[in-house]
Design an enzyme around this catalytic site. Structure first.
Site, mmCIF file in Angstrom:
data_model
loop_
_atom_site.group_PDB
_atom_site.id
_atom_site.type_symbol
_atom_site.label_atom_id
_atom_site.label_comp_id
_atom_site.label_asym_id
_atom_site.label_seq_id
_atom_site.Cartn_x
_atom_site.Cartn_y
_atom_site.Cartn_z
ATOM 1 C CG ASP A 90 39.440 38.451 37.569
ATOM 2 O OD1 ASP A 90 39.597 39.556 37.060
ATOM 3 O OD2 ASP A 90 38.741 37.945 38.282
ATOM 4 C CG ASP A 104 36.533 44.913 38.089
ATOM 5 O OD1 ASP A 104 35.409 45.653 37.889
ATOM 6 O OD2 ASP A 104 36.886 44.656 39.211
ATOM 7 N N GLY A 157 21.718 47.187 36.978
ATOM 8 C CA GLY A 157 23.205 47.632 37.559
ATOM 9 C C GLY A 157 23.344 47.415 39.158
ATOM 10 C CB THR A 186 27.919 48.312 44.136
ATOM 11 O OG1 THR A 186 29.512 48.594 43.958
ATOM 12 C CG2 THR A 186 27.687 48.304 45.370
ATOM 13 N NE ARG A 192 40.463 47.677 42.629
ATOM 14 C CZ ARG A 192 40.147 47.308 43.637
ATOM 15 N NH1 ARG A 192 40.482 48.322 44.974
ATOM 16 N NH2 ARG A 192 39.583 46.271 44.405
ATOM 17 C CD1 TRP A 206 38.332 47.668 37.945
ATOM 18 C CD2 TRP A 206 40.513 47.684 37.042
ATOM 19 N NE1 TRP A 206 39.236 46.919 38.730
ATOM 20 C CE2 TRP A 206 40.349 46.945 38.351
ATOM 21 C CE3 TRP A 206 41.598 47.820 36.250
ATOM 22 C CZ2 TRP A 206 41.781 46.392 38.924
ATOM 23 C CZ3 TRP A 206 42.750 47.242 36.772
ATOM 24 C CH2 TRP A 206 42.967 46.649 38.152
HETATM 25 N N1 GLY Z 1 39.191 43.215 39.840
HETATM 26 C C1 GLY Z 1 38.752 43.111 41.195
HETATM 27 C C2 GLY Z 1 39.048 44.536 41.864
HETATM 28 O O1 GLY Z 1 39.336 45.305 41.447
HETATM 29 O O2 GLY Z 1 38.907 44.398 43.185
#
Ligand code: GLY
Length: 400
Positions: A107, A168, A226, A228, A240, A244
């Site tokens: 991040d 993300d 893959g 989650t 989300r 992203w």
């Molecule tokens: N990047 C972490 C989230 O979107 O929760």
């Protein structure tokens, strides 16, 4: 701060005024400290003490959104006090990367693209530039050469996390492109390009839904499976994550000029749009549709607005802009906080992590940041977001 950001408000647009008033309150209340990732009953408590840092310290993945909001608020208002608030965070981010405080994750892009990189862009602050390069170096250290991906979480030898990338992370690739532009060293951008392509190849399913995480074998480079982390199920589309994907692939397409990455952004966008309820703000997982009792994730909505506006700019297709405006209208009308409500967040009704009961039906820092960025994009369509190269003047200087 030299003056109160509360005096910054004065736009002709009521939603901008309301958002700026809330950002001003955040700046006045927290100074150079940080609120928690998410609100509790609509109020941001101080960030808990962690990683040897005291309460309010600069830890975890969301602190960049705080100076990010101050930079954006300064652009929206022209007010010096927001600039002062944004600049006041630079030393803390310099210290964080110098002392390696909670930086062993992907991040770093979220953290440094919105804190120190704008201080270089606006002010020519060389300490901010050095810290941003150091952050990019640290991020590049997470690259698995054989697999061509940047590992999301954990130690690079951790058997559970080794070779795992998450969708993300597309938003963290602009930091690597930034570092190549600044240093002339192509290694950062090469890794970012390959990472984006690996995610395009494995994380978008044939029906255009996306995995949240995907593991590659770091020894052979083979794609494995893959799954989650924050979505409803391994084979569902976490809202989300899909957002992203829209914004992340669009930025990576813009940064590389690569049409395959733009196609990936368009696929993510079309699927996202096809799963939206009538008001345009998604449920926290796209498996849920109109009439569900599940919570919405307003932050997925605000990220998607920015992403769809970028996809519209790159494709010239007005449908993406029209959906972006519909989502933003709904956010403004039904999810945005009125400053007189006494609540802190700019946007209510987000979900951080439903599976772990974190930040469910609460505000959060990234939802607030992308809402503000969306407002600025609509107010000033020529504004270049911090994720992309700053425009330069004819003599090569970066424009303020
Ligand atoms: N990047 C972490 C989230 O979107 O929760």
């Amino acid at each position: 701060m030299t003056s109160s950001p509360a005096s910054a408000v004065g736009s002709s647009n009521g939603s901008v005024d309301a958002a700026l008033a809330l950002v001003a309150r955040l700046a006045n209340r927290f100074g150079t400290l940080f609120p928690a990732d998410v609100t509790t009953d609509g109020h941001y408590p101080p960030r808990p003490a962690r990683h040897g840092e005291p309460e309010g310290g600069n830890t975890d993945w969301t602190t960049g959104f705080v100076p990010g909001m101050y930079w954006v608020a300064s652009e929206l208002s022209g007010n010096q006090s927001f600039l002062d608030a944004a600049r006041s965070h630079v030393p803390g981010f310099v210290r964080r990367i110098d002392q390696r405080i909670d930086v062993d994750h992907h991040d770093l892009g979220f953290l440094y693209t919105l804190s120190c990189a704008p201080a270089w862009r606006h002010d020519g602050d060389r300490t901010a530039r050095s810290a941003t390069i150091a952050a990019a170096d640290h991020l590049l250290g997470r690259y698995h050469e054989k697999a061509g991906v940047i590992q999301a979480w954990g130690d690079l030898t951790d058997p559970l996390e080794q070779g795992r990338a998450i969708i993300d992370s597309l938003m963290n690739m602009p930091l690597l492109h930034w570092a190549s532009r600044e240093t002339g060293d192509p290694r950062y951008a090469d890794a970012a390009r390959r990472h984006a392509h690996q995610l395009r190849a494995q994380m978008i399913r044939p029906d255009d839904t996306t995995f949240h995480t995907f593991v590659w074998d770091p020894a052979t480079g083979d794609p494995m499976a893959g799954s989650t982390n924050q979505g409803f199920a391994d084979d569902s589309a976490w809202a989300r994550g899909q957002a992203w994907g829209i914004y992340g692939f669009a930025l990576n397409a813009q940064l590389t000029g690569d049409d395959e990455l733009l196609d990936a952004a368009v696929r993510c966008a079309r699927l996202f749009i096809s799963r939206l309820p009538a008001d345009g703000v998604p449920y926290w997982d796209l498996v849920f549709g109109e009439g569900s009792e599940e919570e919405r994730d307003s932050s997925a909505g605000s990220i998607a607005v920015c992403g769809l506006l970028e996809v519209a700019r790159l494709t010239g297709d007005p449908e993406f802009e029209s959906v972006a405006r519909h989502i933003l209208d709904s956010l403004t009308r039904s999810y945005a906080t009125r400053p007189d409500s006494g609540l802190d967040c700019l946007l209510q009704h987000g979900v951080y992590d439903k599976n772990r009961g974190k930040g469910v039906d609460e505000g959060n820092l990234w939802g607030d940041y992308f809402y503000l960025e969306a407002l600025l994009r609509v107010e000033r369509p020529d504004w270049v977001p911090y994720w992309l190269p700053a425009p330069t003047t004819t003599d090569g200087r970066v424009e303020a």
